[in-house]
Design a protein around this motif. Structure first.
Motif, PDB file in Angstrom:
ATOM      1  N   UNK A 108       0.839  -1.205   0.000  1.00  0.00           N
ATOM      2  CA  UNK A 108       0.000   0.000   0.000  1.00  0.00           C
ATOM      3  C   UNK A 108       0.872   1.252   0.000  1.00  0.00           C
ATOM      4  N   UNK A 109       1.972   1.203   0.733  1.00  0.00           N
ATOM      5  CA  UNK A 109       2.899   2.338   0.761  1.00  0.00           C
ATOM      6  C   UNK A 109       3.560   2.506  -0.610  1.00  0.00           C
TER       7      UNK A 109
ATOM      8  N   UNK B 119      -0.215   9.915  -3.626  1.00  0.00           N
ATOM      9  CA  UNK B 119      -1.553  10.119  -3.059  1.00  0.00           C
ATOM     10  C   UNK B 119      -1.825   8.996  -2.079  1.00  0.00           C
ATOM     11  N   UNK B 120      -2.743   9.255  -1.132  1.00  0.00           N
ATOM     12  CA  UNK B 120      -3.191   8.167  -0.268  1.00  0.00           C
ATOM     13  C   UNK B 120      -4.135   7.269  -1.065  1.00  0.00           C
ATOM     14  N   UNK B 121      -4.362   6.066  -0.540  1.00  0.00           N
ATOM     15  CA  UNK B 121      -5.303   5.162  -1.206  1.00  0.00           C
ATOM     16  C   UNK B 121      -6.685   5.802  -1.271  1.00  0.00           C
ATOM     17  N   UNK B 122      -7.092   6.462  -0.196  1.00  0.00           N
ATOM     18  CA  UNK B 122      -8.419   7.098  -0.181  1.00  0.00           C
ATOM     19  C   UNK B 122      -8.494   8.222  -1.218  1.00  0.00           C
ATOM     20  N   UNK B 123      -7.419   8.977  -1.404  1.00  0.00           N
ATOM     21  CA  UNK B 123      -7.417  10.022  -2.439  1.00  0.00           C
ATOM     22  C   UNK B 123      -7.577   9.414  -3.828  1.00  0.00           C
ATOM     23  N   UNK B 124      -6.912   8.297  -4.076  1.00  0.00           N
ATOM     24  CA  UNK B 124      -7.050   7.619  -5.377  1.00  0.00           C
ATOM     25  C   UNK B 124      -8.500   7.209  -5.580  1.00  0.00           C
ATOM     26  N   UNK B 125      -9.103   6.635  -4.542  1.00  0.00           N
ATOM     27  CA  UNK B 125     -10.511   6.227  -4.644  1.00  0.00           C
ATOM     28  C   UNK B 125     -11.424   7.423  -4.854  1.00  0.00           C
ATOM     29  N   UNK B 126     -11.180   8.515  -4.126  1.00  0.00           N
ATOM     30  CA  UNK B 126     -12.025   9.710  -4.239  1.00  0.00           C
ATOM     31  C   UNK B 126     -11.911  10.350  -5.616  1.00  0.00           C
TER      32      UNK B 126
ATOM     33  N   UNK C  72     -10.788   8.783  -8.506  1.00  0.00           N
ATOM     34  CA  UNK C  72     -11.126   7.888  -9.612  1.00  0.00           C
ATOM     35  C   UNK C  72     -12.147   6.877  -9.105  1.00  0.00           C
ATOM     36  N   UNK C  73     -11.744   5.607  -9.002  1.00  0.00           N
ATOM     37  CA  UNK C  73     -12.660   4.602  -8.467  1.00  0.00           C
ATOM     38  C   UNK C  73     -11.885   3.367  -8.020  1.00  0.00           C
ATOM     39  N   UNK C  74     -12.600   2.407  -7.452  1.00  0.00           N
ATOM     40  CA  UNK C  74     -11.949   1.223  -6.888  1.00  0.00           C
ATOM     41  C   UNK C  74     -11.268   0.377  -7.951  1.00  0.00           C
ATOM     42  N   UNK C  75     -11.795   0.367  -9.174  1.00  0.00           N
ATOM     43  CA  UNK C  75     -11.160  -0.428 -10.229  1.00  0.00           C
ATOM     44  C   UNK C  75      -9.804   0.166 -10.618  1.00  0.00           C
ATOM     45  N   UNK C  76      -9.696   1.490 -10.594  1.00  0.00           N
ATOM     46  CA  UNK C  76      -8.415   2.126 -10.883  1.00  0.00           C
ATOM     47  C   UNK C  76      -7.392   1.782  -9.787  1.00  0.00           C
ATOM     48  N   UNK C  77      -7.826   1.815  -8.543  1.00  0.00           N
ATOM     49  CA  UNK C  77      -6.922   1.455  -7.450  1.00  0.00           C
ATOM     50  C   UNK C  77      -6.462   0.005  -7.606  1.00  0.00           C
ATOM     51  N   UNK C  78      -7.370  -0.891  -7.939  1.00  0.00           N
ATOM     52  CA  UNK C  78      -6.989  -2.300  -8.141  1.00  0.00           C
ATOM     53  C   UNK C  78      -6.022  -2.454  -9.307  1.00  0.00           C
ATOM     54  N   UNK C  79      -6.228  -1.677 -10.375  1.00  0.00           N
ATOM     55  CA  UNK C  79      -5.327  -1.730 -11.538  1.00  0.00           C
ATOM     56  C   UNK C  79      -3.919  -1.283 -11.132  1.00  0.00           C
TER      57      UNK C  79
ATOM     58  N   UNK D 166     -13.490   5.121   5.291  1.00  0.00           N
ATOM     59  CA  UNK D 166     -12.441   6.089   4.932  1.00  0.00           C
ATOM     60  C   UNK D 166     -11.049   5.467   4.904  1.00  0.00           C
ATOM     61  N   UNK D 167     -10.967   4.164   4.946  1.00  0.00           N
ATOM     62  CA  UNK D 167      -9.676   3.494   5.055  1.00  0.00           C
ATOM     63  C   UNK D 167      -8.987   3.312   3.704  1.00  0.00           C
ATOM     64  N   UNK D 168      -9.648   3.591   2.604  1.00  0.00           N
ATOM     65  CA  UNK D 168      -9.029   3.383   1.300  1.00  0.00           C
ATOM     66  C   UNK D 168      -9.153   1.947   0.848  1.00  0.00           C
ATOM     67  N   UNK D 169     -10.283   1.323   1.129  1.00  0.00           N
ATOM     68  CA  UNK D 169     -10.520  -0.070   0.759  1.00  0.00           C
ATOM     69  C   UNK D 169     -11.123  -0.120  -0.640  1.00  0.00           C
TER      70      UNK D 169
END
Length: 166
Positions: free
Chosen positions: A35-36, A44-51, A53-60, A117-120
Motif C-alpha cells: 500500500x505504501x 496520493x493516499x489510497x483514499x485520495x485515489x478512490x475519491x 477515480x474509483x476502486x477499479x483504478x486502485x486495483x489496476x 475512509x480506510x481506502x478499501x
C-alpha cells in the motif's frame, strides 16, 4: 541465508503490517507494505485515489505495483485487494510463500472502525459482509499457509507462522 520473501495476504485489519514488521525482525528480512508503494508511486493516499477515480483504478494500480515488485528477502504486506490481480499474485508467488492471515468478520469489525475512509478497494454499494465473503475465497485460493488469527496475541500468531514457514 534464505533470500526468499514471505508474502502476507488478508483483509484490512487482519494484521498484515503489524505481524509483517515483527516477522521481518525475527527472520532478518526487510519489510515492505505494498500500500505504501502504491502511495509513493501515485503521490496520493489510497483514499485520495478512490475519491479521485474509483476502486477499479486502485486495483489496476495495485496489480501493476505487484507485477513490478522486485523484493527479494522481504516480508511483504499486500493490500487487501491484491488478490484481485492474478498477474500480481503470480509475481508474489515467485518471490516466496503466500500466507493468509485469516480473521473472522466479527474480529475484523472489532479491529476496523474506519471502514468507509480506510481506502478499501470495493464497489461503492458493497457492504463489509459482501466484501469479506468475496475476498475469503480469493485469499484461500492463493494461500500456501493459513494462520487463524482470531483471539490470538501477536506473539502466538508470529510463533505459529514461523513454525509453518520452517
Amino acid at each position: 541465508m534464505n533470500k526468499e520473501s514471505v508474502v502476507l495476504v488478508g483483509m484490512p485489519g487482519a494484521g498484515k503490517s503489524t505481524i509483517g514488521v515483527l516477522l521481518a525482525k525475527e527472520l532478518a528480512k526487510d519489510f515492505v507494505d505494498t500500500d505504501v508503494l502504491i502511495q509513493l508511486r501515485e503521490d496520493k493516499t489510497l483514499q485520495q485515489i478512490l475519491d479521485e477515480t474509483d476502486y477499479m483504478n486502485l486495483r489496476r494500480i495495485e496489480g501493476e505495483v505487484l507485477q513490478d515488485a522486485d523484493l527479494p528477502n522481504c516480508v511483504i504486506a499486500t493490500g487487501g485487494s491484491a488478490v484481485y490481480s492474478e498477474p500480481g499474485m503470480a509475481r508474489m508467488r515467485e518471490l516466496g510463500p503466500i500466507v493468509f492471515l485469516k480473521c473472522s468478520a466479527d474480529e475484523l469489525r472489532r479491529r476496523i472502525h474506519n471502514y468507509e475512509t480506510r481506502g478499501i478497494a470495493k464497489r461503492p454499494e458493497q457492504s463489509f459482509a459482501d466484501l469479506f465473503a468475496e475476498r475469503q475465497a480469493l485469499y484461500e485460493r492463493y494461500a500456501d499457509i493459513t494462520v487463524e488469527c482470531d483471539a490470538k496475541s501477536q506473539e502466538v500468531i508470529l510463533s505459529e507462522l514461523k513454525s509453518q514457514l520452517d
